[in-house]
Design an enzyme around this catalytic site. Structure first.
Site, PDB file in Angstrom:
ATOM      1  N   LYS A  41       0.649  -1.197   0.159  1.00  0.00           N
ATOM      2  CA  LYS A  41      -0.391   0.053  -0.586  1.00  0.00           C
ATOM      3  C   LYS A  41       0.618   1.446  -0.384  1.00  0.00           C
ATOM      4  O   LYS A  41       0.962   2.109  -0.662  1.00  0.00           O
ATOM      5  CB  LYS A  41      -0.654  -0.089   1.565  1.00  0.00           C
ATOM      6  N   ASP A 340       2.428  -1.742  12.459  1.00  0.00           N
ATOM      7  CA  ASP A 340       0.862  -1.995  11.400  1.00  0.00           C
ATOM      8  C   ASP A 340      -0.020  -3.143  11.668  1.00  0.00           C
ATOM      9  O   ASP A 340      -1.103  -3.913  11.531  1.00  0.00           O
ATOM     10  CB  ASP A 340       0.223  -1.198   9.670  1.00  0.00           C
ATOM     11  N   LYS A 367      -4.665   5.452  14.715  1.00  0.00           N
ATOM     12  CA  LYS A 367      -5.008   4.771  13.312  1.00  0.00           C
ATOM     13  C   LYS A 367      -6.037   5.042  12.873  1.00  0.00           C
ATOM     14  O   LYS A 367      -7.264   5.348  13.118  1.00  0.00           O
ATOM     15  CB  LYS A 367      -4.343   3.084  13.708  1.00  0.00           C
ATOM     16  N   ARG A 371      -6.746   1.339  17.910  1.00  0.00           N
ATOM     17  CA  ARG A 371      -6.716  -0.611  17.472  1.00  0.00           C
ATOM     18  C   ARG A 371      -6.215  -0.525  18.481  1.00  0.00           C
ATOM     19  O   ARG A 371      -6.378  -1.749  19.493  1.00  0.00           O
ATOM     20  CB  ARG A 371      -5.216   0.024  16.671  1.00  0.00           C
ATOM     21  N   ARG A 415      -7.173  -3.693   9.672  1.00  0.00           N
ATOM     22  CA  ARG A 415      -6.614  -4.377   9.512  1.00  0.00           C
ATOM     23  C   ARG A 415      -7.243  -5.327  10.964  1.00  0.00           C
ATOM     24  O   ARG A 415      -6.986  -6.336  11.892  1.00  0.00           O
ATOM     25  CB  ARG A 415      -5.178  -3.576  10.627  1.00  0.00           C
TER      26      ARG A 415
HETATM   27  C1  S3P Z   1       2.496   4.422   6.156  1.00  0.00           C
HETATM   28  C2  S3P Z   1       3.006   4.544   7.456  1.00  0.00           C
HETATM   29  C3  S3P Z   1       2.848   4.837   8.850  1.00  0.00           C
HETATM   30  C4  S3P Z   1       1.586   3.565   8.586  1.00  0.00           C
HETATM   31  C5  S3P Z   1       0.592   3.543   7.238  1.00  0.00           C
HETATM   32  C6  S3P Z   1       1.422   3.898   5.836  1.00  0.00           C
HETATM   33  C7  S3P Z   1       2.871   5.296   5.414  1.00  0.00           C
HETATM   34  O1  S3P Z   1       1.979   5.694   9.184  1.00  0.00           O
HETATM   35  O2  S3P Z   1       0.548   3.539   9.869  1.00  0.00           O
HETATM   36  O3  S3P Z   1      -0.865   2.328   7.037  1.00  0.00           O
HETATM   37  O4  S3P Z   1       3.080   4.703   3.478  1.00  0.00           O
HETATM   38  O5  S3P Z   1       3.931   6.473   5.126  1.00  0.00           O
HETATM   39  P1  S3P Z   1       2.442   6.793  10.555  1.00  0.00           P
HETATM   40  O6  S3P Z   1       3.506   7.768   9.225  1.00  0.00           O
HETATM   41  O7  S3P Z   1       1.566   7.510  10.901  1.00  0.00           O
HETATM   42  O8  S3P Z   1       3.026   6.029  10.890  1.00  0.00           O
END
Ligand code: S3P
Length: 462
Positions: A41, A340, A367, A371, A415
């Site tokens: 993703k 995550d 999140k 969570r 999730r």
């Molecule tokens: C992500 C960073 C993370 C993660 C999210 C995807 C990214 O978030 O939890 O699902 O693609 O940069 P945070 O930057 O808020 O920790």
């Protein structure tokens, strides 16, 4: 502009708009077989955003076609890029060049995606026009101040709802200033938002992070020709420096299978007796593999085979076999590399023998849902002994399957939904979720793929 495949446009899931889709997972026989989970993703969002800024054509293979990423594809199109779906996971973009995006006519609806909205806020902050953003009920409740604050220093203006919530307008600045910014929270989204803003800023933009977070933005920018350096600081942490206004050149991108999605079948295979599963082409960037390190410490039988590098990202096949897991302590410093994965780790911990203590989890509260609370509540409902405080979760495993037998409220969190469906695969009684629609954001084929491996997941009457 090339025709868009409207069939694949994101389905909107605003509260009350559709009926919920309850689902139930019952005890499975041994899971067996080979599967490829969908594309990463994080990498998929970045491939679309940077492809829209690169000069020339960018072809992406293995793009995640989940709702979050489809929202980003639609947003890039609204910002003036040509975005075309060629076939399964295969997309082509014609970019506008750095600084070449144009003002969208409507509001950009980023659905459920924090990454989509925060990164794009950065990107448009240094374009001289105004962009409006909104999202679903989950996204509208999430904090945006963490990006508004540094992007304001660069010169952008913002109008948000109270508390820095969406909907929000970003008034891009025609005269951006390069900044040096130390991240107050370990967040790849905030780091990336600043770097993307720095792309159309003259001079050098610097982000300092005390704890290393996923570096897909840095890797991809370098791959497309930007001058970006990472200095390991003597006092700990890293300084990431980007020289603004580079010419980015379109290059092919191969998106690895998402290690955060692979975590669900992996833990399912560890929990269901007799299982033996191979997950192919999974991204194993060391800033994403904290879960796998933790599972190894819990005595999991997981092997990384056939390691290789694809378009700058390390990948491997994961071979996972049923294992008698042991409880462990998971230090706070590991949180950024498995941020995550705590919901599914908490499920693994429920099958382990002994106590698993997870520290440094405050970020889990902001999140897609809270969570920490969701896992504590859901596991307790399934008969697991758990303790929760402000930023710690302790799961007391007995080494025997949890009771299960509960219906879990998902609150638009993919999730949480998948973690509890995995719990149901090996608990005494089935586990249900009230709404499976959130799964479409990151892993639309999850129920079908798990059932092909031997799971028993089915729709349930409401
Ligand atoms: C992500 C960073 C993370 C993660 C999210 C995807 C990214 O978030 O939890 O699902 O693609 O940069 P945070 O930057 O808020 O920790």
């Amino acid at each position: 502009m090339t025709a868009v495949d409207f069939e694949r446009r994101p389905k909107r899931r605003h509260a009350g708009e559709n009926m919920q889709k309850p689902m139930v997972s019952s005890r499975a026989g041994a899971l067996a077989g080979t599967a490829r989970v969908p594309g990463d993703k994080s990498v998929s969002h970045r491939a679309l955003m940077l492809g829209a800024l690169a000069v020339g054509e960018s072809v992406i293979e293995g793009l995640l076609e989940g709702e979050d990423v489809l929202c980003t594809a639609e947003a890039m199109r609204a910002l003036g890029a040509e975005v075309e779906r060629l076939g399964d996971g295969r997309w082509r973009l014609h970019g506008r060049g750095v600084g070449g995006l144009t003002e969208p006519e409507g509001v950009l609806d980023m659905g459920n995606s924090g990454t989509g909205v925060r990164l794009l806020m950065g990107l448009v902050a240094t374009h001289p026009f105004t962009t409006f953003f909104t999202g679903d009920a989950s996204l509208r409740s999430r904090p945006m101040k963490r990006v508004v604050e540094p992007l304001s220093r660069i010169g952008a203006g913002f109008v948000t709802r109270t508390g820095g919530r969406l909907p929000a307008a970003v008034i891009g600045t025609p005269m951006p200033r390069p900044i040096t910014y130390e991240l107050p929270v370990a967040s790849a989204q905030v780091k990336s938002a600043i770097l993307l803003a720095g792309l159309n800023t003259p001079g050098e933009t610097t982000v300092i992070e005390r704890e290393a977070t996923r570096d897909h933005t840095e890797l991809m920018l370098r791959n497309l020709g930007a001058a970006i350096t990472v200095e390991h600081l003597p006092e700990g942490g890293r300084a990431i420096r980007l020289v603004g206004q580079p010419e980015l050149t379109g290059r092919p991108v191969i998106v690895p299978a998402d290690p955060s999605s692979a975590a669900f079948p992996a833990v399912a295979a560890l929990a269901v007796p007799g299982s033996d599963v191979r997950l192919t082409g999974v991204g194993v960037n060391p800033l994403r593999t904290g879960l796998y390190q933790t599972l190894a410490e819990m005595s999991a039988d997981i092997r990384f085979e056939n390691g290789r590098t694809e378009a700058g990202e390390p990948v491997a096949d994961l071979v996972v076999r049923f294992s008698a897991l042991k409880g462990v302590d998971v230090p706070a410093e590991r949180a950024p590399s498995m941020i995550d994965e705590y919901p599914i780790l908490a499920v693994a911990a429920a099958f382990a023998e002994g106590k698993t203590r997870m520290f440094g989890l405050a970020e889990l509260r902001v999140k897609e849902s809270d969570r920490l609370a969701a896992m504590a509540r859901g596991l307790a409902a399934c008969g697991v002994n758990v303790e929760e405080d402000a930023d710690t979760l302790v799961v007391h495993g007995t080494g025997k399957p949890p009771k299960g037998g509960a219906t879990i409220a998902v609150n638009l969190d993919h999730r949480i939904a998948m973690a509890f469906l995995v719990l149901g695969m090996a608990s005494e009684e089935p586990v249900a979720i009230d709404d499976a629609r959130a799964i479409d954001t990151s892993f639309p084929a999850f129920p079908a793929m798990m059932n092909a491996l031997g799971a028993r997941i089915a729709a349930r009457e409401g």
